[in-house]
Design a protein around this motif. Structure first.
Motif, PDB file in Angstrom:
ATOM      1  N   TRP A 554       0.868  -1.180   0.000  1.00 37.59           N
ATOM      2  CA  TRP A 554       0.000   0.000   0.000  1.00 37.59           C
ATOM      3  C   TRP A 554       0.909   1.236   0.000  1.00 37.59           C
ATOM      4  CZ3 TRP A 554      -5.381  -1.145   0.731  1.00 37.59           C
ATOM      5  CH2 TRP A 554      -5.646  -2.480   1.076  1.00 37.59           C
ATOM      6  N   LEU A 555       1.036   1.873  -1.158  1.00 33.82           N
ATOM      7  CA  LEU A 555       1.988   2.974  -1.275  1.00 33.82           C
ATOM      8  C   LEU A 555       1.620   4.154  -0.391  1.00 33.82           C
ATOM      9  CD1 LEU A 555       2.789   2.994  -5.101  1.00 33.82           C
ATOM     10  CD2 LEU A 555       4.149   2.063  -3.224  1.00 33.82           C
ATOM     11  N   GLU A 556       0.347   4.528  -0.386  1.00 27.98           N
ATOM     12  CA  GLU A 556      -0.063   5.692   0.405  1.00 27.98           C
ATOM     13  C   GLU A 556       0.108   5.449   1.900  1.00 27.98           C
ATOM     14  OE1 GLU A 556      -4.061   8.453   1.080  1.00 27.98           O
ATOM     15  OE2 GLU A 556      -3.798   7.295  -0.773  1.00 27.98           O
ATOM     16  N   LEU A 557      -0.168   4.223   2.332  1.00 25.04           N
ATOM     17  CA  LEU A 557      -0.037   3.899   3.759  1.00 25.04           C
ATOM     18  C   LEU A 557       1.371   3.465   4.125  1.00 25.04           C
ATOM     19  CD1 LEU A 557      -3.313   1.807   4.223  1.00 25.04           C
ATOM     20  CD2 LEU A 557      -2.979   4.261   4.612  1.00 25.04           C
ATOM     21  N   LYS A 558       2.210   3.209   3.103  1.00 28.37           N
ATOM     22  CA  LYS A 558       3.548   2.664   3.326  1.00 28.37           C
ATOM     23  C   LYS A 558       3.471   1.429   4.221  1.00 28.37           C
ATOM     24  CE  LYS A 558       6.149   6.930   2.565  1.00 28.37           C
ATOM     25  NZ  LYS A 558       7.154   7.883   3.104  1.00 28.37           N
ATOM     26  N   SER A 559       2.629   0.523   3.782  1.00 29.99           N
ATOM     27  CA  SER A 559       2.367  -0.689   4.551  1.00 29.99           C
ATOM     28  C   SER A 559       2.357  -1.885   3.605  1.00 29.99           C
ATOM     29  CB  SER A 559       1.026  -0.578   5.282  1.00 29.99           C
ATOM     30  OG  SER A 559       0.710  -1.780   5.956  1.00 29.99           O
ATOM     31  N   PHE A 560       2.685  -3.064   4.159  1.00 28.52           N
ATOM     32  CA  PHE A 560       2.733  -4.298   3.366  1.00 28.52           C
ATOM     33  C   PHE A 560       1.835  -5.345   4.009  1.00 28.52           C
ATOM     34  CE2 PHE A 560       4.700  -8.551   2.800  1.00 28.52           C
ATOM     35  CZ  PHE A 560       4.516  -8.690   1.432  1.00 28.52           C
ATOM     36  N   SER A 561       0.968  -5.972   3.186  1.00 33.71           N
ATOM     37  CA  SER A 561       0.098  -7.061   3.642  1.00 33.71           C
ATOM     38  C   SER A 561       0.554  -8.356   2.994  1.00 33.71           C
ATOM     39  CB  SER A 561      -1.371  -6.788   3.276  1.00 33.71           C
ATOM     40  OG  SER A 561      -1.878  -5.672   3.979  1.00 33.71           O
ATOM     41  N   LEU A 562       0.736  -9.392   3.806  1.00 32.76           N
ATOM     42  CA  LEU A 562       1.125 -10.715   3.329  1.00 32.76           C
ATOM     43  C   LEU A 562      -0.069 -11.652   3.458  1.00 32.76           C
ATOM     44  CD1 LEU A 562       3.291 -12.720   2.339  1.00 32.76           C
ATOM     45  CD2 LEU A 562       3.858 -13.138   4.748  1.00 32.76           C
ATOM     46  N   TYR A 563      -0.363 -12.406   2.402  1.00 37.39           N
ATOM     47  CA  TYR A 563      -1.514 -13.307   2.377  1.00 37.39           C
ATOM     48  C   TYR A 563      -1.033 -14.739   2.171  1.00 37.39           C
ATOM     49  CZ  TYR A 563      -4.066  -8.949   1.532  1.00 37.39           C
ATOM     50  OH  TYR A 563      -4.573  -7.677   1.627  1.00 37.39           O
ATOM     51  N   SER A 564      -1.634 -15.661   2.926  1.00 32.69           N
ATOM     52  CA  SER A 564      -1.295 -17.074   2.831  1.00 32.69           C
ATOM     53  C   SER A 564      -2.572 -17.884   2.663  1.00 32.69           C
ATOM     54  CB  SER A 564      -0.537 -17.536   4.084  1.00 32.69           C
ATOM     55  OG  SER A 564      -0.250 -18.920   4.030  1.00 32.69           O
ATOM     56  N   ARG A 565      -2.524 -18.931   1.833  1.00 28.91           N
ATOM     57  CA  ARG A 565      -3.710 -19.711   1.482  1.00 28.91           C
ATOM     58  C   ARG A 565      -4.266 -20.478   2.679  1.00 28.91           C
ATOM     59  NH1 ARG A 565      -5.746 -21.322  -3.319  1.00 28.91           N
ATOM     60  NH2 ARG A 565      -3.852 -20.677  -4.429  1.00 28.91           N
ATOM     61  N   LEU A 566      -5.580 -20.527   2.749  1.00 29.24           N
ATOM     62  CA  LEU A 566      -6.283 -21.347   3.727  1.00 29.24           C
ATOM     63  C   LEU A 566      -6.428 -22.741   3.123  1.00 29.24           C
ATOM     64  CD1 LEU A 566      -9.362 -20.144   5.754  1.00 29.24           C
ATOM     65  CD2 LEU A 566      -9.276 -22.466   4.871  1.00 29.24           C
ATOM     66  N   THR A 567      -5.824 -23.749   3.759  1.00 29.36           N
ATOM     67  CA  THR A 567      -5.739 -25.091   3.184  1.00 29.36           C
ATOM     68  C   THR A 567      -6.738 -26.073   3.770  1.00 29.36           C
ATOM     69  OG1 THR A 567      -4.000 -25.669   4.783  1.00 29.36           O
ATOM     70  CG2 THR A 567      -3.296 -24.796   2.654  1.00 29.36           C
ATOM     71  N   ASP A 568      -7.659 -25.646   4.609  1.00 37.30           N
ATOM     72  CA  ASP A 568      -8.633 -26.545   5.211  1.00 37.30           C
ATOM     73  C   ASP A 568      -9.574 -27.115   4.153  1.00 37.30           C
ATOM     74  OD1 ASP A 568      -7.750 -24.426   7.169  1.00 37.30           O
ATOM     75  OD2 ASP A 568      -8.744 -25.796   8.553  1.00 37.30           O
ATOM     76  N   ASN A 569     -10.040 -28.329   4.395  1.00 40.67           N
ATOM     77  CA  ASN A 569     -11.016 -28.956   3.509  1.00 40.67           C
ATOM     78  C   ASN A 569     -12.390 -28.355   3.778  1.00 40.67           C
ATOM     79  OD1 ASN A 569     -12.256 -30.722   1.690  1.00 40.67           O
ATOM     80  ND2 ASN A 569     -12.630 -32.243   3.292  1.00 40.67           N
ATOM     81  N   LEU A 570     -13.034 -27.833   2.728  1.00 43.45           N
ATOM     82  CA  LEU A 570     -14.322 -27.151   2.871  1.00 43.45           C
ATOM     83  C   LEU A 570     -15.342 -27.792   1.932  1.00 43.45           C
ATOM     84  CD1 LEU A 570     -12.972 -23.478   2.888  1.00 43.45           C
ATOM     85  CD2 LEU A 570     -13.552 -24.885   4.874  1.00 43.45           C
ATOM     86  N   PRO A 571     -16.014 -28.874   2.383  1.00 42.77           N
ATOM     87  CA  PRO A 571     -16.999 -29.526   1.518  1.00 42.77           C
ATOM     88  C   PRO A 571     -18.277 -28.711   1.404  1.00 42.77           C
ATOM     89  CG  PRO A 571     -16.976 -30.584   3.669  1.00 42.77           C
ATOM     90  CD  PRO A 571     -15.872 -29.555   3.681  1.00 42.77           C
ATOM     91  N   HIS A 572     -19.096 -29.041   0.420  1.00 44.13           N
ATOM     92  CA  HIS A 572     -20.394 -28.392   0.172  1.00 44.13           C
ATOM     93  C   HIS A 572     -20.251 -26.880  -0.023  1.00 44.13           C
ATOM     94  CE1 HIS A 572     -22.149 -32.189   1.536  1.00 44.13           C
ATOM     95  NE2 HIS A 572     -21.430 -32.090   2.638  1.00 44.13           N
ATOM     96  N   ALA A 573     -19.112 -26.413  -0.563  1.00 46.04           N
ATOM     97  CA  ALA A 573     -18.867 -24.972  -0.652  1.00 46.04           C
ATOM     98  C   ALA A 573     -18.676 -24.474  -2.072  1.00 46.04           C
ATOM     99  CB  ALA A 573     -17.631 -24.604   0.181  1.00 46.04           C
ATOM    100  N   HIS A 574     -18.761 -25.345  -3.065  1.00 51.16           N
ATOM    101  CA  HIS A 574     -18.494 -24.911  -4.440  1.00 51.16           C
ATOM    102  C   HIS A 574     -19.758 -24.325  -5.069  1.00 51.16           C
ATOM    103  CE1 HIS A 574     -14.485 -26.657  -4.515  1.00 51.16           C
ATOM    104  NE2 HIS A 574     -14.997 -27.705  -3.887  1.00 51.16           N
ATOM    105  N   ALA A 575     -19.562 -23.266  -5.826  1.00 49.88           N
ATOM    106  CA  ALA A 575     -20.688 -22.584  -6.474  1.00 49.88           C
ATOM    107  C   ALA A 575     -21.274 -23.456  -7.580  1.00 49.88           C
ATOM    108  CB  ALA A 575     -20.229 -21.247  -7.051  1.00 49.88           C
ATOM    109  N   PRO A 576     -22.599 -23.505  -7.709  1.00 48.46           N
ATOM    110  CA  PRO A 576     -23.217 -24.287  -8.785  1.00 48.46           C
ATOM    111  C   PRO A 576     -22.793 -23.812 -10.171  1.00 48.46           C
ATOM    112  CG  PRO A 576     -24.851 -23.622  -7.146  1.00 48.46           C
ATOM    113  CD  PRO A 576     -23.591 -22.870  -6.838  1.00 48.46           C
TER     114      PRO A 576
END
Length: 593
Positions: A554-576
């Protein structure tokens, strides 16, 4: 198999077999004689069928000599056709006349939603539908139950009761949901599975889960002994991010409610909120893709030490630290504000269904859920999805500045950014120059498109427009952008990494970020004042580290956000389908805007 073929009315008729045998015995026989013989045999079959209670007059019998031998009661005479004077079983005239084992096999293939209508046909069907094989197969195929099903049956609960009284009535609440908790949102996963319920300990009159706990204000840790009770439940797990700033740690889970059939032959709903164990609760389906929970014993949520003890316990669970360990005054205010706001609901919440984003081969990386750092607000959960030439991150959990449901990141995949060498990367001014240069180009293009659209409208109204139209120019720009995106994605299968370092002066909650990256793109991030006031999109740099991690500067805030994948199994969650997912995203933004 011959019996099944006879019941279903398939296979060769007698005259076909008669023709085959006749051709084998006499290759030189006349074809006209064969036809006359066939007519005589068919006529004979009609007469015998009518005399023996077979098919109606005028309908030729289809069972051959081999069929009669399969039944063991018919015989073949010397003429080569079936002797209907025997006492063999007749053809089934309706589905109800089929053997019971064949009906059970047929019923077990039907969806469970239709079996209640089958039971209304006749008494025989109603009796057959009590067969456990039918319901056991429905539980396995529709809800993926195997080991858990054996445990439940060992406790005396039938598969039919399990399906009819628990799984079927509550099938609509399985999947991913977002609770309506104002700007904070959340992520609830409702699943079917066994649940280790832990009974009261000898020292503390509470229900505990396996692990180590910090009990009381003394800060001493105790290992809790427990008794595990195997049972089948529908459980609502609230997913919580790891403690700030450990973004790559696994997600934490907290049970909010459970539905089971442990103590009676009917489904029981229990609230799991608080620290006194399961207690009475209720679940109501408000409308499609929406349900609500209610606690009927909110006194179980209270602690002996009052609100102060509740706050300390909540703080240790939510942040993994005490208030004295948080020195930042603004952060203390945000934490206290969140506790006051969220605790007032007492687990009486409304949930709206959400779907995982669908994946396409052209995506830059696998879409899904990620946990990321957001400064003093701690870790939050976002959903990364791809929409043509852009990647978008939507908040599932939020804060008072940018609430849940809002588009936190919008990345233009047609605008790659080539990083300089490491020495220049350390200079924030150099990085700002690169990103702002792309930002100005994007703004100019947007202005040209807007002007071109208005000019096209005027030309159409006047009926005269010479040369290439603005719409054609926009189409050309769109094609060029598509080519740029294709070239930027072409190296996805064999990515080339390059060194990466954060510029001096950019704040990062987690200093253990990757030191190499695959690609960088221009993007914008959403910032706003408290209460989501004066929201605006500010330019920044999207950094793809690998298939499971990315970042945003974020250039204006001079801040950095790090994102990491959520690897949990999530059944019944896929869009039709994609349309349903797009509609869900639009609804999410309207919930908090």
């Amino acid at each position: 198999m011959a019996v099944c073929a006879r019941l279903c009315g398939v296979g060769q008729s007698r005259r076909c077999r008669r023709r085959q045998r006749h051709n084998q015995q006499d290759q030189g026989s006349d074809s006209d004689m064969d036809e006359e013989e066939e007519e005589r045999i068919v006529g004979k079959g009609r007469f015998d069928a009518g005399a023996c209670g077979g098919p109606e007059r005028g309908v030729a019998a289809t069972a051959g000599p081999s069929d009669a031998c399969e039944y063991g009661s018919g015989r073949v005479n010397t003429g080569g056709f079936l002797d209907r004077t025997s006492t063999g079983p007749p053809h089934p005239q309706s589905l109800a006349e089929l053997p019971p084992e064949l009906l059970v096999e047929i019923f077990s293939l039907l969806p469970g939603t239709t079996l209640s209508n089958v039971a209304l046909v006749c008494k025989k069907f109603r009796q057959l539908l009590k067969t456990e094989t039918i319901w056991r197969r429905r539980c396995i195929e529709e809800f993926g139950m195997r080991e858990d099903l054996r445990k439940v049956e060992a406790r005396g609960v039938t598969s039919q009761d399990l399906y009819v009284k628990l799984l079927y009535p509550y099938r609509h609440i399985l999947g991913l949901w977002q609770p309506d908790i104002g700007p904070y949102g959340g992520l609830l996963n409702v699943v079917v599975g066994s649940f280790p319920l832990l009974h009261k300990t000898a020292t503390y009159s509470k229900y505990w889960y396996k692990g180590t706990y910090n009990l009381g204000s003394a800060g001493k840790f105790f290992k809790i002994c427990f008794i595990q009770v195997d049972g089948l439940f529908i459980i609502g797990w609230m997913y919580l991010p790891p403690h700030d700033p450990r973004v790559e740690d696994p997600m934490r889970r907290r049970p909010l409610f459970q539905i089971h059939m442990m103590e009676s032959n009917k489904a029981t709903v229990e609230c799991m909120y608080g620290h006194k164990g399961p207690h009475k609760g209720d679940i109501q389906t408000v409308k499609k893709d929406e349900f609500s929970t209610k606690c009927n014993q909110t006194d179980h949520h209270r602690m002996p030490g009052g609100r102060q003890e509740e706050f300390r316990t909540w703080l240790e669970e939510e942040w993994g630290r005490t208030l004295e360990e948080i020195f930042h005054e603004h952060m203390q205010e945000l934490i206290l504000m969140k506790f006051i706001y969220t605790s007032q609901y007492d687990n009486c919440l409304t949930y709206r269904r959400i779907y995982l984003p669908p994946a396409k081969p052209s995506d830059l990386l696998q879409p899904g859920l990620f946990k990321g750092t957001y400064g003093s607000h701690g870790l939050e959960i976002v959903m990364l999805s791809f929409h043509g030439m852009s990647a978008r991150a939507t908040k599932l959990t939020g804060d008072p500045n940018v609430p849940a449901g809002q588009l936190t990141l919008d990345v233009n995949l047609c605008r790659p950014v080539v990083l300089p060498d490491l020495e220049q990367q350390c200079n924030i001014e150099e990085l700002s120059r690169l990103v702002m240069g792309v930002h100005e180009e994007v703004q100019r293009e947007q202005e040209q498109k807007e002007n071109g659209t208005s000019a096209t409208g005027r030309c159409a109204a006047e009926g005269a427009c010479g040369g290439s139209s603005a719409a054609e120019e926009m189409e050309s720009d769109h094609g060029a952008c598509s080519d740029s995106c294709d070239s930027s994605h072409s190296s996805r299968s064999n990515p080339e990494t390059q060194p990466f370092v954060l510029p001096m002066g950019v704040m990062a909650r987690n200093e253990e970020y990757p030191r190499t990256c695959r690609k960088c793109f221009y993007g914008t991030g959403l910032i706003a004042g408290h209460g989501f006031t004066s929201p605006e999109r500010t330019p920044g740099l999207f950094v793809l580290f690998d298939k499971d991690r990315f970042g945003f500067i974020w250039l204006e805030l001079k801040s950095f956000s790090l994102y990491s994948r959520l690897t949990d199994n999530l059944p019944h969650a896929h869009a039709p389908d994609l349309e349903r997912f797009e509609a869900m995203l639009r609804n999410m933004q309207s919930w908090t805007s």
